[in-house]
Design a protein around this motif. Structure first.
Motif, PDB file in Angstrom:
ATOM      1  N   ASP A 233      -7.781   2.136  -9.387  1.00  0.00           N
ATOM      2  CA  ASP A 233      -7.385   1.609  -8.077  1.00  0.00           C
ATOM      3  C   ASP A 233      -6.500   0.382  -8.255  1.00  0.00           C
ATOM      4  O   ASP A 233      -6.677  -0.408  -9.187  1.00  0.00           O
ATOM      5  CB  ASP A 233      -8.623   1.222  -7.248  1.00  0.00           C
ATOM      6  N   PHE A 234      -5.523   0.271  -7.422  1.00  0.00           N
ATOM      7  CA  PHE A 234      -4.767  -0.966  -7.183  1.00  0.00           C
ATOM      8  C   PHE A 234      -3.994  -0.740  -5.889  1.00  0.00           C
ATOM      9  O   PHE A 234      -3.806   0.414  -5.464  1.00  0.00           O
ATOM     10  CB  PHE A 234      -3.835  -1.313  -8.358  1.00  0.00           C
ATOM     11  N   VAL A 235      -3.612  -1.816  -5.266  1.00  0.00           N
ATOM     12  CA  VAL A 235      -2.897  -1.691  -3.995  1.00  0.00           C
ATOM     13  C   VAL A 235      -1.588  -0.948  -4.248  1.00  0.00           C
ATOM     14  O   VAL A 235      -0.773  -1.391  -5.060  1.00  0.00           O
ATOM     15  CB  VAL A 235      -2.641  -3.074  -3.371  1.00  0.00           C
ATOM     16  N   GLY A 236      -1.428   0.181  -3.588  1.00  0.00           N
ATOM     17  CA  GLY A 236      -0.220   0.977  -3.759  1.00  0.00           C
ATOM     18  C   GLY A 236      -0.439   2.227  -4.587  1.00  0.00           C
ATOM     19  O   GLY A 236       0.461   3.065  -4.680  1.00  0.00           O
ATOM     20  N   ILE A 237      -1.629   2.376  -5.149  1.00  0.00           N
ATOM     21  CA  ILE A 237      -1.847   3.510  -6.064  1.00  0.00           C
ATOM     22  C   ILE A 237      -1.669   4.844  -5.341  1.00  0.00           C
ATOM     23  O   ILE A 237      -1.090   5.790  -5.882  1.00  0.00           O
ATOM     24  CB  ILE A 237      -3.237   3.411  -6.753  1.00  0.00           C
ATOM     25  N   ARG A 238      -2.162   4.913  -4.094  1.00  0.00           N
ATOM     26  CA  ARG A 238      -2.040   6.171  -3.364  1.00  0.00           C
ATOM     27  C   ARG A 238      -0.617   6.370  -2.830  1.00  0.00           C
ATOM     28  O   ARG A 238      -0.092   7.470  -2.828  1.00  0.00           O
ATOM     29  CB  ARG A 238      -3.053   6.203  -2.200  1.00  0.00           C
TER      30      ARG A 238
ATOM     31  N   GLU B  85       0.827  -1.207   0.000  1.00  0.00           N
ATOM     32  CA  GLU B  85       0.000   0.000   0.000  1.00  0.00           C
ATOM     33  C   GLU B  85       0.863   1.260   0.000  1.00  0.00           C
ATOM     34  O   GLU B  85       0.443   2.328  -0.431  1.00  0.00           O
ATOM     35  CB  GLU B  85      -0.916  -0.042   1.230  1.00  0.00           C
ATOM     36  N   ASP B  86       2.117   1.147   0.476  1.00  0.00           N
ATOM     37  CA  ASP B  86       2.981   2.330   0.534  1.00  0.00           C
ATOM     38  C   ASP B  86       3.626   2.666  -0.812  1.00  0.00           C
ATOM     39  O   ASP B  86       4.365   3.638  -0.924  1.00  0.00           O
ATOM     40  CB  ASP B  86       4.065   2.160   1.613  1.00  0.00           C
TER      41      ASP B  86
END
Ligand SMILES: [Zn+2]
Lengths: 98, 996
Positions: free
Chosen positions: B885-890, B703-704
């Motif tokens: 969206d995908f895990v890490g996008i933010r 997520e990071d």
């Protein structure tokens, strides 16, 4: 070695079968790409680490492999209760005052 | 004859069954059933060791586990040497060989005893004060010398050849302690039908009944009754009886660790039996029946060999048939020592006198002693003893001062009273309470356990057994047992002992300088404890650490209460305010062997081997450990070193072809109507539009925003993806996927299955790869048109199902043949035979690394370290820019992650092509700057490339891509290496060979 009750298997199993997975009830924002830096900080970095009652996630890794939530007292290391992932944070805890 | 001090008709051993043994090389004879202590005492040997600090001569204090003095080394052979064995618990076997410790050159003449004379320098806290300066001398001079002079046994210097076992057990009621109370509790619980385990540290059950000659239960002697009950319990199907088993640790939720000494008492255990067995027991209820430990009297020179606990002397007589002397004195502050005096007198031993600190003691035992003609000096104290290596006299004085009198003796029995054994209770996190009898007894319980008998402060056999029987019944009922008929044992005759005293006795008070020992094992005297208080220690925890009182291997079983009372007296505070130290596991020392059990050597960690391991072994592969996997590293031919073998393998792959065992790759099948949606969320790449039968290189982030894993993914069908992960990432990627699927995206209809071990993977890479595979394949058109680079087909190879991937981790035309694991080796052998026609080679992980580095393909975990983004790694193309969206996008848009000057992966070419950089080496832009230099990055991968004819390297360099063409420097201890920043691809930059 603690005994932990898996809410899916509905029985107590030894700690060896489980893996801790960090604090519970931190939902991934559905609009995560759009959230502010502050909100991302709160979501990703900030944790309670309380002395006393903690709500945390566990996985019955060497069992049913399900993630679930648990309430544990970090002082006595005793599990107060466990419940399934997705269930609301319990408002009343058995055997805990206040 | 098994010793001059063996009394005929006394004890329970069979004199005819002799056992020979040696102590310090001298041969002796004992009797089967003896402990080493009783056998030595039977031979008149009291001197068995030298003390820790002062090297004072020491004998036996006790007859049990609490023994602080009589520590010896038992050696079965050169590898089986056990130091610090308590002679009081070591059972004798024929051929036993024991040695005394901590003395040089001999036990009776020990040079180290000079410490006793020089003792003012060795008082409390001396380690902390004396050796503080100069600081460097501590490590090189003081510590080694202190360790060799002040110490106990010597650790064995060879690997432990014995084996150990380990068992888990569950029961309803676990009874710890097999004395009268424990047996009564176990009997009560067992009769209800619940599962009971009872354990006792001794070879035989009975506890204090071993010496308590006055006890009569159910019309028989106490010991005989106990043996009958044990036989009864053993015959019950619901009871497990464990003797020679010490409960050493009491953990959360009634989890108790016990160690059973299985063969330590046998002359020739053989190889089939373990030395010890670890029991990890989970009990619904625990009954603690751990008894009490007798305290010694604290007076001058109370450590002289021959001075011992009264209960010990009584045990040696009543159980082992051994008199500890011929003319004994008794020094007591309670009744129980009278029992010892009376029994010895009856056995024909002269009792010179009983010295009782109390004024006008009265009671049955005192009357019996008088009737037996024993002289009683009440209101008096023993102020010192005579003798050097063995006590020869006691000096008696009225306790408030007055005329002295010296009485000749050859042994002195002492008793200051009994300390309840609350160790396990305390370990269970229960809180002790100081009661009106000045004893710490169980107060508040933290777990489902109960204490009974002497460990609960209950006096007398009848009261203890009543309490234990009731507790056993209650515990069984709480654990689900059914009520049953009552058969409570009836106590016919009993001994009740009154309280005794705590602290130093007259003649060893604050006004004296005598050595009155509190802690024998750590050589702590009453004076040391007072000094600690004078130097400012207020809490018993500080006094303990400053003096080391109670910190030896016996954990202060005999010394804690005396130390506490002396400190409290100095502080003029009540004992509970000074506090009792916390008891910690283990109750008595536990061997490392018992704890680790089978988990040593090859069984320490699982070893994972691929289905083709046997072939690789046969073909001379050198293996490397990759996590738990054994992977073929390279395949040297005759005369080749690693370098030559790897060079040949690398060249052969690009010239013709190579076979590589890629079975260790993590593999996960993602299946279901929402499989593509799930893939979209878990990987940075777009997946929805990937056609069935095509592959894509996927990157997974946390997520990071940092790279977590990568791998090629094949879409087998609209609803089925065959995902590969790094070898090391297999388990955590699966966990990561499950976590999101179960908790964040539970609305997705997807099923995840680990298939890492179900498919063997044979990579065939190189220009001839298709020619090698094609003849063996059925049902797959392998032409470039039908099966282009990055595609996957299902069909058969060698008649077995295959998932055939066309993909490349070398940059040359390549395939990865997946077959069910059981066919892995057979298919490999068939491919190998085909490969031989083309001159193909088997290659290992080293060549695989070189070949992929020639093409600039990264390895997650080597070229990335958990702080590298796709952009940093030059993989921005793999991030779907249109995805919502995908895990890490933010995480990817965090300020630091989009900042300028981040470290980026680049290639490095050394100016001298022959120089190969060291992986991990730091890179600077100016080698002439002062140290510490500013490091701008480091080398992540570096090899000799035979295909390029030069060294190649990848590195993470700050602002790396903007530095292309710049010269940087790698400072090494002996030189500075000049390098040029380049792109990451060193071979076939245009990528033409993928279809070559
Ligand atoms: Zn479960």
């Amino acid at each position: 070695m603690l005994l932990i009750r898996c809410p899916y298997c509905e029985e107590e199993r030894p700690e060896l079968e489980f893996r801790n997975a960090g604090e519970a009830h931190i939902a991934r924002p559905t609009d995560i790409a759009a959230i502010s830096d502050d909100d991302f900080e709160k979501f990703f970095f900030i944790r309670q680490n309380p002395k006393g009652i903690i709500y945390e996630r566990w996985r019955h890794l060497h069992g049913c492999a399900r993630f679930f939530n648990a309430v544990r007292d970090t002082v006595s290391d005793k599990f107060v209760m466990t419940y399934k992932a997705g269930e609301p944070k319990p408002s009343k805890l058995p055997g805990v005052s206040k | 004859m098994s010793g001059a001090f063996r009394i005929s008709n006394a004890g329970r051993l069979t004199p005819a069954r002799t056992a020979r043994f040696t102590f310090d090389g001298k041969a002796y004879t004992g009797v089967e059933g003896d402990t080493l202590a009783s056998a030595l005492l039977a031979n008149g040997v009291h001197l068995v060791g030298r003390s820790f600090k002062y090297h004072r001569p020491r004998g036996f204090l006790s007859a049990g586990a609490e023994e602080p003095n009589a520590l010896v080394e038992i050696a079965r052979d050169s590898a089986r040497k056990t130091p610090n064995v308590r002679a009081t618990v070591q059972e004798l076997y024929d051929g036993l060989s024991a040695k005394s410790q901590n003395r040089w050159p001999s036990l009776s003449f020990d040079v180290g005893a000079v410490n006793d004379v020089a003792s003012p320098f060795f008082s409390a806290g001396f380690y902390y004060k004396t050796f503080m300066w100069p600081k460097s001398a501590w490590k090189n001079l003081y510590e080694p010398n202190i360790r060799s002079a002040a110490g106990l046994g010597v650790a064995p210097d060879q690997p432990d050849p014995d084996h150990y076992s380990s068992r888990f057990a569950h029961c309803d009621v676990l009874v710890l302690g097999g004395g009268a109370a424990g047996l009564a509790a176990a009997l009560a619980a067992a009769e209800t039908g619940v599962r009971v385990i009872i354990a006792d540290e001794q070879a035989e059950f009975g506890g204090a009944l071993r010496f308590e000659s006055g006890a009569r239960i159910e019309g028989q002697g106490g010991w005989a009754w106990a043996q009958g009950i044990v036989a009864q319990l053993k015959a019950m199907g619901n009871v497990r009886v464990l003797s020679r088993t010490t409960a050493f640790g009491y953990y959360a939720q009634n989890f108790v660790g016990l160690v059973e000494r299985v063969s330590e008492h046998l002359a020739d255990p053989g190889h089939d039996v373990p030395r010890e067995r670890l029991w990890q027991v989970r009990a619904k209820r625990v009954v603690l029946a751990t008894g009490a430990i007798e305290r010694h009297m604290v007076f001058a020179d109370n450590d002289r060999p021959g001075v011992m606990l009264a209960s010990a002397a009584r045990t040696y007589l009543n159980h082992y048939g051994v008199a500890v002397g011929r003319n004994v004195g008794v020094y007591t502050a309670n009744d129980s020592a009278y029992g010892a005096a009376i029994d010895l007198k009856k056995a024909g031993v002269n009792v010179a006198a009983i010295v009782d600190l109390r004024d006008n003691p009265s009671g049955t035992l005192i009357d019996q002693a008088r009737a037996a003609g024993i002289e009683i000096h009440d209101g008096r104290a023993v102020t010192r003893v005579g003798g050097k290596l063995r006590v020869s006299s006691m000096t008696v004085q009225p306790k408030n001062g007055g005329g002295e009198r010296t009485i000749a003796i050859d042994a002195l029995l002492m008793s200051a009273g009994w300390t309840p054994s609350v160790h396990l209770f305390s370990q269970s996190r229960g809180k002790v309470a100081f009661n009106e009898d000045k004893r710490f007894v169980p107060g508040t319980y933290a777990q489902d356990c109960v204490s009974v008998g002497a460990c609960n402060g209950t006096d007398g056999l009848a009261a203890s057994m009543d309490e234990a029987y009731a507790a056993g019944t209650k515990a069984a009922k709480e654990a689900g047992g059914k009520a049953t008929k009552v058969s409570k044992p009836k106590v016919d005759a009993d001994e009740i002992w009154s309280r005794g005293m705590l602290g130093s006795a007259p003649g060893a008070g604050p006004d004296t300088t005598v050595k009155a020992f509190v802690d024998f094992q750590n050589d702590v005297t009453a004076k040391d404890i007072r000094q600690a208080v004078r130097e400012g220690m207020r809490s018993i925890e500080h006094v303990k650490r400053f003096t080391t009182n109670g910190m030896a291997t016996d954990q202060g079983k005999t010394s804690n209460m005396h130390g506490l009372a002396i400190a409290a007296d100095m502080l003029s505070k009540p004992i509970p305010e000074v506090g009792l130290t916390t008891f910690r596991a283990p109750y008595t020392p536990v061997t490392f062997g018992a704890i680790i059990s089978h988990a040593r050597g090859p069984l320490f960690d699982p070893t994972r081997r691929t289905p083709m391991h046997g072939w690789a072994e046969k073909h001379g592969a050198v293996f490397e450990d990759v996590g738990q996997w054994k992977r073929a590293w390279y395949f040297p031919r005759a005369g080749e070193d690693m370098h030559a073998a790897v060079n040949r393998e690398c060249v052969t792959v690009r010239k013709t072809a190579g076979l590589f065992d890629a079975s260790t790759l993590g593999k996960i099948e993602v299946v279901g109507p929402d499989a593509a949606k799930f893939m979209e969320l878990l990987y940075t790449n777009p997946w929805e539009k990937l056609e069935a039968g095509r592959c894509r290189y996927g990157i997974m982030l946390r997520e990071d925003g940092f790279i977590y894993d990568d791998g090629v993914v094949g879409r087998l069908a609209a609803d089925r993806f065959h995902v590969t992960t790094t070898t090391g990432g297999a388990a955590r990627v699966m966990n990561h996927m499950e976590d999101y699927l179960q908790t964040e995206f539970p609305h997705l209809n997807v099923w995840l299955t680990s298939i890492s071990e179900q498919w063997a993977v044979i990579a065939v890479q190189g220009p001839k790869s298709r020619d090698i595979i094609a003849p063996l394949v059925e049902g797959i058109d392998m032409s470039d048109e039908a099966m282009p680079h990055m595609s996957v087909r299902e069909g058969k190879i060698c008649g077995v199902p295959t998932r055939l991937f066309r993909m490349s981790f070398t940059g040359d035309r390549g395939f990865e043949v997946n077959v069910p694991a059981d066919y892995g080796q057979a298919v490999w052998e068939a491919l190998w035979a085909e490969g031989q026609k083309h001159g193909a080679a088997a290659y290992g992980t080293e060549a695989m690394h070189v070949l992929r580095a020639e093409k600039g393909y990264i390895i997650v975990g080597q070229d990335t370290d958990g702080t590298v983004t796709p952009n940093d790694a030059g993989l921005d193309w793999a991030v779907g820019k249109k995805k919502a969206d995908f895990v890490g996008i933010r995480g990817l848009t965090r300020l630091d992650l989009v900042a300028k000057g981040r470290k980026q992966l680049v290639g490095l070419r050394t100016k001298d092509p022959r120089v190969v950089l060291e992986e991990g080496a730091q890179v600077v832009d100016n080698p002439n700057q002062p140290i510490p230099m500013k490091m701008i990055g480091h080398v992540t991968s570096s090899y000799w490339s035979e295909n390029c004819g030069r060294s190649i390297a990848l590195a993470l360099i700050a602002g790396g891509r903007d530095r292309a063409g710049e010269t940087l420097y790698v400072p090494m201890p002996d030189k500075v290496i000049e390098v040029e920043v380049t792109g990451m691809v060193f071979f076939d930059e245009k990528g033409e060979r993928l279809n070559g």
